[in-house]
Design a protein around this motif. Structure first.
Motif, mmCIF file in Angstrom:
data_model
loop_
_atom_site.group_PDB
_atom_site.id
_atom_site.type_symbol
_atom_site.label_atom_id
_atom_site.label_comp_id
_atom_site.label_asym_id
_atom_site.label_seq_id
_atom_site.Cartn_x
_atom_site.Cartn_y
_atom_site.Cartn_z
ATOM 1 N N GLY A 66 36.696 38.111 48.679
ATOM 2 C CA GLY A 66 36.435 38.143 47.240
ATOM 3 C C GLY A 66 37.014 39.341 46.529
ATOM 4 O O GLY A 66 36.544 39.681 45.441
ATOM 5 N N SER A 67 38.002 39.975 47.100
ATOM 6 C CA SER A 67 38.642 41.127 46.472
ATOM 7 C C SER A 67 40.104 41.152 46.855
ATOM 8 O O SER A 67 40.476 40.701 47.946
ATOM 9 C CB SER A 67 37.958 42.426 46.911
ATOM 10 N N ASN A 112 45.991 36.570 45.133
ATOM 11 C CA ASN A 112 45.081 35.432 45.141
ATOM 12 C C ASN A 112 45.782 34.211 45.712
ATOM 13 O O ASN A 112 46.985 33.996 45.498
ATOM 14 C CB ASN A 112 44.588 35.124 43.730
ATOM 15 N N GLY A 137 40.498 37.712 43.941
ATOM 16 C CA GLY A 137 40.005 38.985 43.448
ATOM 17 C C GLY A 137 39.245 38.861 42.145
ATOM 18 O O GLY A 137 39.206 37.807 41.508
ATOM 19 N N ASN A 201 33.193 37.878 37.046
ATOM 20 C CA ASN A 201 33.689 37.378 38.325
ATOM 21 C C ASN A 201 34.258 35.992 38.104
ATOM 22 O O ASN A 201 34.108 35.411 37.024
ATOM 23 C CB ASN A 201 32.592 37.363 39.389
ATOM 24 N N SER A 207 37.621 28.655 46.641
ATOM 25 C CA SER A 207 36.628 29.677 46.977
ATOM 26 C C SER A 207 35.211 29.144 46.984
ATOM 27 O O SER A 207 34.318 29.790 47.539
ATOM 28 C CB SER A 207 36.709 30.834 45.984
ATOM 29 N N SER A 212 34.425 35.512 43.453
ATOM 30 C CA SER A 212 34.997 36.838 43.656
ATOM 31 C C SER A 212 33.944 37.914 43.435
ATOM 32 O O SER A 212 32.848 37.657 42.912
ATOM 33 C CB SER A 212 36.161 37.056 42.694
#
Length: 718
Positions: A66-67, A112, A137, A201, A207, A212
């Protein structure tokens, strides 16, 4: 025996060799490697484990991150150099070379995507390991729609097609979908004014159900209070505005942006600086409209519209209140979508809808031109027709019918011009003349005269042009210069304007010639001659171009092409050799009659023009343009020839009667400033009036200093 010996030797070598790691148990060392293998008690030599493949242990294969910044780590052989390759190619993300059997690369940037491949390789070999991870991210928060302040809208950037959730400290949220350019914006509702930290976020299809990490908090000043209505100071109610364009001025909230609307037309926009704004535009179709201004503050709040002012474009007559109410219904278009720029693109987001029935916004679209209606007289409402009025068709003098005519202001300005311009010019002219001992300035070389003496020709060459042809050509040239005082486009209306200017200049020159001729013969009993002065064309061009460059409207014009002079005649008794020379009083009287005739003709044309109907068709537009040309050219010519330098009419009047010259100068300047009242109002609203006064005072001081020096100081130094 040989086989038994070989078997025993193999067993001995197997017992003497060190134990291999479990992962490498299946590999068989080469004979050379077996022979060179050190004893178990000896120190290891470099690259002894080069056959071991490096491994990626963190993150795991198919894991979501998530980053965009993460740490990648794993294992390797001791003293083995490894490289973590970049998924985008190019230089490795990191290189590790040490004696440890583990490795780690921190703060690695990953873009990403649902399938970001990470590959580690041992330098100089084909040994490697590879995994694939999903990366998304945190989005960015940039601020409000138009800057650091916000009216509730928040914008930023993110991954295309991702869903962004912005959050306030009190857990209020708003969501938005990132567009294809990477921009997003969402609206917080129910806020009050104040600063708040905003985080965001995002989540994408690859995802979910995860999202994120949150972005770093960004402090945004929320201003949800709409600004007050701006004030429009010009044009005033009842104005007649040319479709070619005019200036709109007023006051508002500093930092805001004001947009002017004429009915449904978005006319122009301007920032508010120091509490005032100004913009110039044209292109509004003919007709009567309600002029309204709205302003949008820095945060993007759109305030209410200003008080509507009914004005007439195409210089129509001022409608009565009942006519304005019936022909100009109030128009309140809603704001158009607002475009919010971002570093990676822009996204169109709808404007705020918190206030009911908002006034027209700065981005409102103009209506379809085909929806415009013709004016009351049936003239076409579109530019480019014979019936369209030009800038010369606009009414002269103060705009609006509710304020008194500014004769007092015009008179004070005339006195100021007399003291700071006319008199200093006389001092300067006298100073230059005395400095040269009374000799005139050297003439400029002729650009079109003979370049051979007369005696070189057997027959002297003569070119005689018909005087009417010369006068007509000069008149057309002067009219062309006069038209340059305003914008000109290739439309039929400007051919009509040329005709009107030719007629107007012709009448002005007829008055400036016929009245002095009649006075010289009937009153003075002297013979007067008309002299064509080509240099006057330069004055006409200079005045017109200066009006255009400095955007003086109505324009300051000069329209004369010649002068009337008194000639020496024989006396009444007819005695041989006895001649009568015109006196200074006679020359001054004739010049005063010429100036007075021009000023009176300007006032007469001005008065008659106010009685004519508004410019709504070919005939009325031609009449308005002709009348305005007469007013501007007549009074402008009177003002310029009153300048008391050289051999002008003003110099002759001043030599005969200073009191009469002073009176005529004040009257002529007063009429001029009354005609230029809209320009004076503009100078006052823009704050340039004081600068003009300072410039005039400086000029007067310089001229007076030069006169004092030449008159009193220089003689004492000789």
């Amino acid at each position: 025996m040989v086989m038994v010996a070989a078997l025993l030797l193999s067993c001995a070598l197997a017992l003497a060799a060190p134990a291999l790691p479990t992962a490498q148990a299946e590999e068989t060392p080469t004979p050379a490697a077996a022979e060179s293998a050190p004893a178990a008690t000896e120190e290891p030599v470099p690259n002894s484990n080069i056959a071991l493949s490096p491994q990626i242990e963190t993150p795991g294969d198919a894991q979501f991150i998530g980053s965009n910044r993460t740490t990648v780590s794993g294992s390797k052989a001791a003293n083995q150099e490894i490289q973590l390759l970049s998924p985008r190619g190019g230089d490795p993300l990191c290189i590790v070379s040490d004696s440890s059997t583990s490795w780690s690369c921190g703060n690695v940037y990953l873009q990403n995507g649902p399938n970001i491949k990470l590959r580690v390789v041992a330098t100089g070999s084909s040994l490697s390991d590879e995994i694939a991870v999903a990366v998304l991210g945190a989005p960015t928060v940039l601020g409000g729609l138009t800057g650091p302040e916000s009216n509730g809208w928040v914008r930023g950037t993110g991954h295309p097609q991702a869903t962004v959730t912005a959050t306030l400290p009190n857990d209020d949220t708003c969501t938005s979908t990132v567009d294809g350019s990477g921009a997003w914006a969402c609206l917080f509702s129910g806020l009050s004014d104040g600063s708040r930290d905003v985080t965001a976020n995002q989540s994408a299809s690859f995802s979910r159900p995860s999202s994120s990490n949150s972005s770093e908090p960004v402090t945004i000043m929320f201003d949800v209070t709409a600004p007050d209505a701006p004030v429009v100071t010009a044009p005033v109610a009842g104005s007649q505005i040319p479709v070619a364009g005019t200036q709109y001025t007023g006051t508002g909230e500093t930092g805001a942006t004001v947009t002017v609307f004429a009915g449904a037309y978005s006319v122009c926009s301007a920032p508010v600086t120091g509490g005032s704004w100004s913009c110039t535009a044209g292109g509004v179709a003919a007709g009567s409209y309600a002029v309204i201004a709205v302003q949008k503050d820095i945060a993007g709040n759109v305030g209410p519209g200003s008080t509507a002012r009914s004005v007439s474009y195409v210089a129509e007559t001022t409608p009565t209140p009942s006519e304005s109410a019936s022909t100009t219904p109030p128009v309140t278009p809603t704001p158009s979508p607002v475009t919010s720029p971002s570093p990676e693109g822009s996204v169109a987001v709808p404007g705020p809808t918190a206030e009911p029935s908002p006034p027209p916004g700065p981005g409102a679209d103009s209506p379809d031109p085909e929806a415009a209606e013709p004016d009351a007289a049936g003239a076409s409402a579109f530019p480019g027709q014979w019936n369209d009025p030009t800038r010369f068709a606009a009414a002269i003098g103060p705009t609006g019918n509710g304020s008194p005519f500014p004769w007092l202001q015009a008179g004070l300005l005339a006195l100021g011009a007399l003291v700071l311009i006319a008199v200093p010019l006389r001092l300067l002219g006298g100073t230059i003349s005395r400095t040269r001992g009374g000799r005139p300035l050297r003439r400029l070389p002729s650009l079109a005269g003979r370049n051979r003496v007369l005696e070189e020709f057997e027959v002297a060459p003569t070119v005689r042009l018909n005087r009417w042809l010369r006068g007509g050509a000069a008149l057309v040239a002067a009219a062309t210069f006069v038209m340059l005082s305003g914008p000109i486009v290739d439309q039929p209306a400007y051919l009509r304007l040329l005709i009107a200017v030719v007629i107007g200049l012709g009448l002005v020159n007829a008055v400036a010639i016929l009245v002095p001729l009649w006075w010289s013969s009937r009153v003075l009993r002297l013979h007067g001659t008309v002299t064509f002065l080509p240099r006057y064309l330069l004055l006409i061009a200079a005045a017109a171009i200066a009006s255009r460059v400095f955007d003086v409207h109505p324009a300051l014009l000069f329209g004369l092409l010649g002068s009337v002079t008194l000639t020496t005649t024989t006396d009444a008794a007819g005695q041989a050799g006895a001649q009568q020379q015109p006196t200074t009083a006679q020359r001054g009287q004739l010049a005063a009659v010429r100036v007075g005739a021009l000023a009176a003709f300007a006032v007469l044309a001005w008065s008659l023009g106010s009685l004519l109907p508004g410019a709504s068709n070919f005939a009325t537009s031609l009449a308005a343009e002709t009348g305005n040309t007469i007013v501007l050219a007549a009074i402008g010519s009177a003002v310029l020839i009153l300048v008391p330098v050289g051999h002008t009419s003003g110099r002759r009047i001043l030599a005969w009667s200073p009191a009469l010259w002073t009176g005529l100068t004040v009257v002529a300047y007063g009429i001029l400033f009354a005609a230029l009242a809209p320009m004076v109002e503009q100078w006052q609203s823009e704050g340039t009036g004081m600068a003009l006064w300072i410039a005039a005072a400086t000029f007067a001081a310089l001229c007076a200093s030069a006169w004092v020096w030449q008159r009193f100081v220089a003689p004492n130094q000789r």
